[in-house]
Design a protein around this motif. Structure first.
Motif, mmCIF file in Angstrom:
data_model
loop_
_atom_site.group_PDB
_atom_site.id
_atom_site.type_symbol
_atom_site.label_atom_id
_atom_site.label_comp_id
_atom_site.label_asym_id
_atom_site.label_seq_id
_atom_site.Cartn_x
_atom_site.Cartn_y
_atom_site.Cartn_z
ATOM 1 N N VAL A 161 1.606 15.795 -93.975
ATOM 2 C CA VAL A 161 3.017 15.988 -93.611
ATOM 3 C C VAL A 161 3.123 16.982 -92.462
ATOM 4 N N LYS A 162 2.404 18.086 -92.553
ATOM 5 C CA LYS A 162 2.411 19.091 -91.469
ATOM 6 C C LYS A 162 1.908 18.485 -90.162
ATOM 7 N N ALA A 163 0.856 17.669 -90.242
ATOM 8 C CA ALA A 163 0.314 17.013 -89.047
ATOM 9 C C ALA A 163 1.333 16.030 -88.449
ATOM 10 N N LEU A 164 2.049 15.314 -89.305
ATOM 11 C CA LEU A 164 3.085 14.388 -88.824
ATOM 12 C C LEU A 164 4.199 15.151 -88.115
ATOM 13 N N GLU A 165 4.542 16.331 -88.625
ATOM 14 C CA GLU A 165 5.544 17.173 -87.965
ATOM 15 C C GLU A 165 5.020 17.656 -86.617
ATOM 16 N N GLU A 166 3.779 18.133 -86.582
ATOM 17 C CA GLU A 166 3.190 18.651 -85.342
ATOM 18 C C GLU A 166 3.048 17.563 -84.287
ATOM 19 N N ARG A 167 2.756 16.338 -84.715
ATOM 20 C CA ARG A 167 2.597 15.216 -83.781
ATOM 21 C C ARG A 167 3.938 14.650 -83.327
ATOM 22 N N GLY A 168 5.025 15.137 -83.890
ATOM 23 C CA GLY A 168 6.344 14.673 -83.484
ATOM 24 C C GLY A 168 6.794 13.390 -84.138
ATOM 25 N N LEU A 169 6.060 12.934 -85.165
ATOM 26 C CA LEU A 169 6.492 11.737 -85.880
ATOM 27 C C LEU A 169 7.599 12.076 -86.878
ATOM 28 N N ILE A 170 7.611 13.297 -87.375
ATOM 29 C CA ILE A 170 8.724 13.806 -88.173
ATOM 30 C C ILE A 170 9.428 14.829 -87.293
ATOM 31 N N LEU A 171 10.656 14.514 -86.906
ATOM 32 C CA LEU A 171 11.393 15.378 -85.999
ATOM 33 C C LEU A 171 12.216 16.429 -86.719
ATOM 34 N N GLY A 172 12.525 16.183 -87.987
ATOM 35 C CA GLY A 172 13.335 17.128 -88.738
ATOM 36 C C GLY A 172 13.807 16.495 -90.029
ATOM 37 N N TYR A 173 14.608 17.236 -90.761
ATOM 38 C CA TYR A 173 15.131 16.784 -92.041
ATOM 39 C C TYR A 173 16.635 16.985 -92.005
ATOM 40 N N THR A 174 17.357 16.111 -92.683
ATOM 41 C CA THR A 174 18.802 16.194 -92.662
ATOM 42 C C THR A 174 19.379 15.748 -94.002
ATOM 43 N N ALA A 175 20.631 16.032 -94.207
ATOM 44 C CA ALA A 175 21.330 15.589 -95.421
ATOM 45 C C ALA A 175 22.271 14.457 -95.047
ATOM 46 N N ILE A 176 22.351 13.450 -95.877
ATOM 47 C CA ILE A 176 23.308 12.367 -95.698
ATOM 48 C C ILE A 176 24.509 12.722 -96.554
ATOM 49 N N VAL A 177 25.626 12.976 -95.907
ATOM 50 C CA VAL A 177 26.807 13.480 -96.588
ATOM 51 C C VAL A 177 27.825 12.355 -96.713
ATOM 52 N N SER A 178 28.362 12.182 -97.909
ATOM 53 C CA SER A 178 29.378 11.143 -98.063
ATOM 54 C C SER A 178 30.669 11.627 -97.434
ATOM 55 N N GLY A 179 31.331 10.750 -96.727
ATOM 56 C CA GLY A 179 32.564 11.113 -96.050
ATOM 57 C C GLY A 179 33.773 10.809 -96.905
ATOM 58 N N ALA A 180 34.751 11.668 -96.796
ATOM 59 C CA ALA A 180 36.017 11.447 -97.484
ATOM 60 C C ALA A 180 36.890 10.546 -96.617
ATOM 61 N N PRO A 181 37.866 9.849 -97.200
ATOM 62 C CA PRO A 181 38.714 8.954 -96.418
ATOM 63 C C PRO A 181 39.433 9.645 -95.267
ATOM 64 N N ASP A 182 39.687 10.947 -95.370
ATOM 65 C CA ASP A 182 40.406 11.652 -94.310
ATOM 66 C C ASP A 182 39.466 12.323 -93.304
ATOM 67 N N ASP A 183 38.217 11.884 -93.250
ATOM 68 C CA ASP A 183 37.254 12.457 -92.313
ATOM 69 C C ASP A 183 37.484 12.003 -90.877
ATOM 70 N N GLY A 184 38.508 11.211 -90.607
ATOM 71 C CA GLY A 184 38.762 10.740 -89.266
ATOM 72 C C GLY A 184 38.140 9.380 -89.053
ATOM 73 N N PHE A 185 37.727 9.135 -87.833
ATOM 74 C CA PHE A 185 37.147 7.828 -87.566
ATOM 75 C C PHE A 185 35.924 7.941 -86.691
ATOM 76 N N VAL A 186 35.172 6.857 -86.693
ATOM 77 C CA VAL A 186 33.939 6.751 -85.925
ATOM 78 C C VAL A 186 34.186 5.800 -84.767
ATOM 79 N N ALA A 187 33.721 6.176 -83.593
ATOM 80 C CA ALA A 187 33.808 5.305 -82.424
ATOM 81 C C ALA A 187 32.395 4.867 -82.041
ATOM 82 N N ILE A 188 32.241 3.572 -81.882
ATOM 83 C CA ILE A 188 31.015 2.996 -81.341
ATOM 84 C C ILE A 188 31.325 2.705 -79.872
ATOM 85 N N VAL A 189 30.555 3.318 -78.987
ATOM 86 C CA VAL A 189 30.873 3.277 -77.567
ATOM 87 C C VAL A 189 29.749 2.585 -76.799
ATOM 88 N N ARG A 190 30.119 1.572 -76.028
ATOM 89 C CA ARG A 190 29.161 0.869 -75.181
ATOM 90 C C ARG A 190 29.310 1.391 -73.752
#
Length: 152
Positions: free
Chosen positions: A42-71
Motif C-alpha cells: 500500500v505504501k509503495a502504491l502511494e509512493e508510485r502515485g497509483l493511490i493519490l489520496g483517500y476521501t469520504a463519499i458523503v450523502s447529499g441532502a435534497p437542499d444541497d443545491g445542484f450539480v452542473a455537468i459542463v462540456r
C-alpha cells in the motif's frame, strides 16, 4: 510508475476503492498477504502515485443545491492550449472533476453550487475565463441516481 502493478497490487487497489477504511489486517487477509507485506505494498502504491489520496463519499441532502455537468470546447486542440486549460482547471476548487474527452466536447467538467445564482457566478467568473475556451454547454442534474460506491 516504473513498474507495472501485479495481481496483488490490482486487488489491493480494487478493495481500497470499495472501502479504504478497512483495517490493514482485513485487507491483507482478503488479498492473501501477510499484514506487513500488504502494508508495504500500500505504501509503495502511494509512493508510485497509483493511490493519490483517500476521501469520504458523503450523502447529499435534497437542499444541497445542484450539480452542473459542463462540456467545454477549446479554440484549438493543441498541446499548448490543452496544457494551459488543464493547469487553470486545477487552480479552481469550484471545478470538482475534469475529464479529457473524445467526441464533440474537448472536456467535461463537474461542478456544484447551492443555487442558480451561485452557479451563474461560477460560469461567469471561472468557466468563461478559463484559457482557450471557445464554447461552454452546461446541463443541470435533476438528481443523483448512482454515486461512487462504498462497501463491499
Amino acid at each position: 510508475m516504473a513498474e507495472e502493478a501485479d495481481a496483488f497490487d490490482r486487488r489491493i487497489l480494487q478493495l481500497l476503492r470499495l472501502n479504504a477504511r478497512r483495517p490493514n489486517t482485513q485487507l491483507a487477509a482478503e488479498v492473501g498477504l501477510s499484514p506487513s507485506a500488504c502494508l508495504r505494498r500500500v505504501k509503495a502504491l502511494e509512493e508510485r502515485g497509483l493511490i493519490l489520496g483517500y476521501t469520504a463519499i458523503v450523502s447529499g441532502a435534497p437542499d444541497d443545491g445542484f450539480v452542473a455537468i459542463v462540456r467545454i470546447t477549446l479554440e484549438r486542440q493543441s498541446e499548448d492550449f490543452m496544457r494551459r486549460f488543464e493547469t487553470a482547471v486545477r487552480r479552481h476548487p469550484e471545478i470538482e472533476e475534469c475529464y479529457l474527452m473524445t467526441g464533440d466536447a474537448d472536456y467535461v467538467l463537474r461542478t456544484s453550487a447551492p443555487n442558480a445564482s451561485a452557479y451563474e457566478k461560477i460560469h461567469t467568473e471561472v468557466l468563461s475565463r478559463l484559457p482557450g475556451v471557445a464554447r461552454i454547454e452546461s446541463s443541470i442534474a435533476m438528481r443523483n441516481v448512482l454515486r461512487a460506491r462504498a462497501g463491499a
